[in-house]
Design a protein around this motif. Structure first.
Motif, PDB file in Angstrom:
ATOM      1  N   LYS A  14     -50.626 -12.747  37.086  1.00 16.25           N
ATOM      2  CA  LYS A  14     -50.681 -14.196  36.918  1.00 16.25           C
ATOM      3  C   LYS A  14     -51.372 -14.548  35.612  1.00 16.25           C
ATOM      4  O   LYS A  14     -52.005 -13.698  34.973  1.00 16.25           O
TER       5      LYS A  14
ATOM      6  N   GLU B  50     -49.551 -19.351  32.368  1.00 12.52           N
ATOM      7  CA  GLU B  50     -48.468 -19.047  33.303  1.00 12.52           C
ATOM      8  C   GLU B  50     -48.315 -17.539  33.529  1.00 12.52           C
ATOM      9  O   GLU B  50     -48.564 -16.743  32.620  1.00 12.52           O
ATOM     10  N   PRO B  51     -47.830 -17.169  34.722  1.00 12.82           N
ATOM     11  CA  PRO B  51     -47.575 -18.011  35.903  1.00 12.82           C
ATOM     12  C   PRO B  51     -48.880 -18.380  36.613  1.00 12.82           C
ATOM     13  O   PRO B  51     -49.840 -17.647  36.581  1.00 12.82           O
TER      14      PRO B  51
END
Length: 482
Positions: free
Chosen positions: A271, A255-256
């Protein structure tokens, strides 16, 4: 009678009740068909290895011959179970009980170590679903083609593909039912009845019954069986603990989520490693998203691991975003050594120890199983009677079970009272292989021998002529009149 001024009462649900019903939704979730994407990889290979092994055993064992008979046959008519060189009788139900205990502890042991290994790799529902999915893919095409075909209006091509698929499913299902019945009715008899279709009523019933179950469970219902019908999915949670190996998504690393170009460093775009391709969902046979955490619908097949590792390889990221791990290992960032150390914990050692002991007891019981059994029953209809020569006679029924694969001659004698003997008997009896022989014996003693009543203990000795170690010393009582 209603009052003329009265108005009919209207039942109007309150706004709050309506809102509550809308929030809760329907009690029954409508099924959304799962279109499973095929995947290759280490765990997919292992699944197919288990498919081949289990099905070669299931379909092949009835064809094997042993000493002129079917190697594995649970002959209900003869009340005998043949398993290669062993012949089991109803009196051997003890071994069945031990086998069930072994199965239960094996389930506890492997579930405590690595979750639903049985479900993911060897369960008949999983195995036959894999086979039926393979047939479906070969006839209708890959996942996208199958989705387009189902959305398309009915046409000659669509009807032909669907008919071919269901016909192939039906053939596999009926052959599966036929093979199942071949374990209980000799295969030679079934094959002899196949061409004129002269099966007995029970054979027809079980072929169709088992075939229909295979067809509907593996072809039509699929994941619904695992999600709603299998009890193991419901109670597996009590068999897991934070050190059980399960299929996990590393949320801290993934995540993300978000898409990006190949080879881009996730940190540079803010990310995680997960590119949100949803392949892990597309390959799941129950249609769940493993990124939402452990769910009871997960059967532990590891298809999502193969799919994710393939994506990680293409993105030049390290494998293992989805992997076998434990809850504690994720929280504490353990390595493989720590995980293995905690998997072999007191709970699994106790399960494993009990399982090993029961298995050894089972093997010992089979190895020391007596090849001869004798039941002695005194004839209660005649009790005792006086015969010529001043002798007292009792009549006995001997049930001699030859549990070996060869015919045998047995010597029968009796002892325990002075002057005791067997009348009109040559002292020897022939018993065919794997069969039971009923023998009626008239045992006589002098009238002045023993004590009145049934306190006189006698013994029957039955010995094999070719092997004196095969012998039985069975006790009974001799009734003398008062």
């Amino acid at each position: 009678m209603n009052h003329p001024d009265s108005q009919p009462i209207k039942l109007v649900p309150s706004q709050k009740a309506a809102e509550t019903a809308e929030q809760e939704g329907s009690l029954y979730e409508s099924r959304k068909k799962v279109y499973v994407r095929s995947i290759s990889g280490v765990f997919a290979n292992w699944r197919w290895i288990l498919v081949w092994v289990t099905q070669l055993l299931f379909y092949g064992l009835p064809w094997l011959q042993w000493n002129g008979r079917q190697a594995v046959l649970f002959h209900l008519v003869e009340r005998k179970f043949y398993i290669f060189g062993w012949v089991f009788w109803p009196q051997d139900v003890f071994f069945l009980a031990i086998l069930l205990i072994i199965s239960a502890y094996a389930l506890f042991f492997f579930t405590a170590i690595a979750g639903r290994l049985w479900c993911g790799y060897a369960c008949p529902q999983t195995v036959y679903t894999e086979i039926f999915l393979w047939i479906e893919e070969k006839i209708e095409g890959d996942r996208n083609k199958r989705m387009k075909l189902d959305k398309a209006p009915m046409s000659g091509r669509k009807f032909g593909l669907k008919a071919a698929k269901h016909t192939a499913w039906a053939v596999v299902a009926l052959w599966t039912g036929f093979t199942f019945v071949a374990y209980f009715t000799p295969l030679k008899e079934l094959l002899g009845s196949f061409v004129p279709f002269a099966f007995g009523s029970w054979e027809i019933f079980w072929i169709l019954f088992y075939g229909a179950f295979t067809y509907f469970f593996a072809g039509i219902m699929r994941e619904q069986v695992c999600k709603y019908m299998c009890p193991y999915a419901r109670f597996q949670g009590v068999m897991f603990d934070p050190d059980t190996l399960i299929i996990t998504y590393d949320e801290e690393r993934g995540e993300p989520r978000g898409s990006r170009k190949k080879g881009v460093d996730p940190a540079s775009v803010g990310k995680g490693d997960c590119i949100d391709c949803s392949l892990c969902v597309q390959v799941c046979p129950t249609g769940i998203d493993i990124r939402k955490g452990l769910q009871y619908e997960c059967i532990g097949c590891a298809a999502c691991i193969d799919a994710c590792d393939e994506v990680m390889d293409k993105m030049n990221y390290p494998r293992g975003l989805i992997r076998y791990s434990t809850e504690n290992a994720l929280k504490k960032h353990w390595g493989r050594k720590e995980i293995v150390g905690h998997v072999m914990r007191p709970r699994t050692l106790i399960y494993g120890g009990i399982l090993a002991l029961v298995c050894m007891a089972f093997v010992w019981g089979l190895a020391t199983r007596e090849p001869l059994r004798v039941d002695v029953i005194r004839d209660r209809a005649t009790l005792s009677r006086e015969v010529a020569g001043g002798l007292i006679e009792n009549v006995y029924q001997l049930q001699i079970m030859n549990m070996t694969e060869a015919p045998r001659s047995f010597e029968v004698s009796v002892s325990g009272l002075d002057g005791i003997r067997i009348a009109d008997f040559g002292g020897q009896v022939e018993v065919p292989s794997a069969s039971m022989h009923a023998l009626t014996l008239q045992v006589r003693v002098p009238v002045d021998t023993g004590e009145p009543g049934s306190s006189n203990v006698i013994h029957f000795d039955i010995k094999a002529k070719d092997d004196t170690s095969v012998a039985v010393h069975e006790a009974s009582t001799f009734l003398l009149p008062r």
